[in-house]
Design an enzyme around this catalytic site. Structure first.
Site, PDB file in Angstrom:
ATOM      1  N   TYR A  59       1.943   1.561  13.704  1.00 34.39           N
ATOM      2  CA  TYR A  59       2.440   2.588  12.798  1.00 34.39           C
ATOM      3  C   TYR A  59       1.867   3.967  13.127  1.00 34.39           C
ATOM      4  O   TYR A  59       0.693   4.126  13.425  1.00 34.39           O
ATOM      5  CB  TYR A  59       2.196   2.236  11.325  1.00 34.39           C
ATOM      6  CG  TYR A  59       0.794   1.826  10.937  1.00 34.39           C
ATOM      7  CD1 TYR A  59      -0.048   2.718  10.269  1.00 34.39           C
ATOM      8  CD2 TYR A  59       0.322   0.545  11.209  1.00 34.39           C
ATOM      9  CE1 TYR A  59      -1.319   2.337   9.889  1.00 34.39           C
ATOM     10  CE2 TYR A  59      -0.945   0.161  10.822  1.00 34.39           C
ATOM     11  CZ  TYR A  59      -1.768   1.067  10.164  1.00 34.39           C
ATOM     12  OH  TYR A  59      -3.039   0.689   9.790  1.00 34.39           O
ATOM     13  N   HIS A  76       0.840  -1.193   0.000  1.00 32.16           N
ATOM     14  CA  HIS A  76       0.000   0.000   0.000  1.00 32.16           C
ATOM     15  C   HIS A  76       0.878   1.246   0.000  1.00 32.16           C
ATOM     16  O   HIS A  76       1.882   1.315   0.711  1.00 32.16           O
ATOM     17  CB  HIS A  76      -0.916  -0.001   1.214  1.00 32.16           C
ATOM     18  CG  HIS A  76      -1.811  -1.198   1.284  1.00 32.16           C
ATOM     19  ND1 HIS A  76      -2.353  -1.657   2.463  1.00 32.16           N
ATOM     20  CD2 HIS A  76      -2.272  -2.038   0.316  1.00 32.16           C
ATOM     21  CE1 HIS A  76      -3.106  -2.725   2.230  1.00 32.16           C
ATOM     22  NE2 HIS A  76      -3.063  -2.973   0.930  1.00 32.16           N
TER      23      HIS A  76
END
Length: 468
Positions: free
Chosen positions: A129, A66
């Protein structure tokens, strides 16, 4: 225990961070994100605004590739992964691959435009993240098939045995991917003297002014209008050059001019500074020696502000506002000369028409040609000069306005004696004019320390007149 360190990779901007684990019989502790220490080692101060966590129940879970349009700082809270990153940006490194196995002692900084993927190597792995923009519904971005044969990611667990979402199975191969374009440049106030010059050094920039232009990439954007500001795609920009300003020094003393000057010179820069912080773009703003009262010679960047008239006060307020942006340059300049109407063109026209003007001789400074101001802008950005305020003008010996007028007359074939010097006090007598600083000479040593050498003002003047 390893020391905190930051390592480069074959993908520009992709950094591996080694995190010390402080272990004892109870387990371990780590500083997963430590802004001061990590930025000191070269990690970008990317300004995270969202923290997300993905729990992966089983070994073999595989996610990605991604390419979200923001920066990430990924790490493992527990367990172990095989991480893979592919450069999806326009340029020579498009398709470049980097892989690493990561446990809680490894983190990776992923810049915008680099595709992110990982495969879980242990049951119960938790993947963390930080990102510097908020996810929002409907957002589209490039993705790459996990099995792309060109990139050939060496997955430890065969993809046929991995757990992959239907969405990740259907992503395109590299040959079908449109690379992610870099964030753009926006010139605000492109029709003015400076805005026109900036277009030569920043080709392809988006151009906006208060009213629509005639060219395809010219649009209107009134930065004093909240509705227009809210609708503008600020996330698309890495750099905003604010060349817009209200410069009618005397008209600013009137009720209507005062309101317009404050909106354009203080309110709009304050809005851009807020947007620069929110959307992580670099803001370049152009100021004036009018922020000083003209009693110091030369003016340094850290001299306390002491504006005289309304125009000067609004420019000083704009400087203060822009300084709140994390990534900003305030370029403080004087006696700007470019395309269109200006002092030099006025003197040139008077010389051509046989007029012998009276010009003040006790206002002293240096001319700043817009080409030089634009060149300095490009230089500061290209060399990554520290953010902050820089004095910018052409170089050479300081001159008065009368000196400049005499030089113009001489270059136009008239006698220097056709210009009559006069003091500011005598020239202003009986006139309703805003106060001017008498000393406008700026210290250029900070600019020179970045490797920029200003062109002599008189040399630039000769070329400017020769070019018509």
């Amino acid at each position: 225990m390893t020391e905190l360190s930051v390592e480069t990779t074959p993908i520009p901007g992709l950094l591996v961070v080694r995190l010390p684990l402080h272990e004892d019989s109870r387990g371990w502790f780590k500083e997963n994100w430590q802004r001061a220490k990590m930025t000191a080692l070269g990690l970008p101060d990317f300004g995270p605004v969202q923290h997300s966590v993905a729990y992966n129940a089983r070994r073999g879970v595989t996610r990605g590739v991604h390419t979200e349009p923001w920066d990430k700082f990924i790490s493992v809270a527990c367990g172990r992964i095989f991480g893979a990153w592919v450069d999806m940006r326009e340029g020579e490194t498009f398709g470049q691959l980097f892989t690493i196995e990561a446990d809680p002692s490894v983190a990776v900084f992923v810049p915008r435009g680099v595709g992110n993927a990982y495969q879980v190597l242990e049951d119960g792995t938790t993947y963390s993240y930080l990102v510097n923009d908020h996810w929002r519904p409907g957002l589209t971005y490039p993705a790459l098939n996990l099995a792309d044969p060109t990139v050939a990611i060496p997955w430890p667990i065969a993809l046929a045995e991995a757990e992959i979402s239907d969405k990740d199975k259907s992503t395109p191969m590299l040959a079908e991917v449109t690379p992610m374009a870099p964030r753009k440049t926006l010139i605000v106030g492109h029709k003015g003297q400076l805005g026109t010059a900036l277009q030569a050094d920043f080709p392809g920039a988006d151009l906006v002014d208060l009213v629509p232009g005639e060219r395809p990439n010219e649009q209107s954007l009134d930065v004093t209008d909240p509705a227009q500001v809210a609708a503008w795609p600020w996330n698309d920009y890495a750099l905003v050059l604010n060349a817009a300003a209200y410069t009618a020094v005397d008209a600013a003393e009137t009720p209507e001019g005062r309101r317009t000057a404050w909106a354009a010179n203080a309110g709009a820069p304050a809005t851009l500074a807020r947007l620069a912080a929110e959307h992580r773009f670099t803001l370049v703003h152009y100021s004036s020696e009018y922020v000083f009262d003209g009693t110091v010679d030369p003016h340094t960047e850290d001299e306390p502000l002491s504006p005289l008239g309304v125009y000067a006060q609004t420019k000083a307020a704009g400087d203060i506002a822009v300084a709140t942006a994390p990534r900003h340059y305030v370029l403080r300049t004087s006696w700007v000369i470019g395309s269109g109407k200006n002092f030099v063109r006025t003197m040139q026209q008077l010389a051509a028409n046989g007029v012998s003007p009276t010009v003040v001789d006790d206002q002293v400074g240096r001319l700043t040609f817009t080409e030089e101001l634009s060149r300095a802008t490009r230089h500061l950005l290209d060399v990554g000069a520290p953010f902050g305020t820089y004095n910018v003008s052409n170089g050479g010996e300081p001159t008065s306005f009368a000196d400049v007028a005499e030089a113009v007359f001489e270059l136009c074939g008239r006698s220097r004696d056709d210009v009559t010097p006069v003091s500011t006090e005598d020239y202003f007598a009986g006139k309703d004019l805003a106060p001017r600083p008498l000393r406008s000479v700026m210290d250029l040593s900070k600019l020179r320390a970045t490797g920029f050498e200003p062109e002599d003002a008189m040399s630039a003047l000769r070329r400017y007149l020769a070019d018509g």
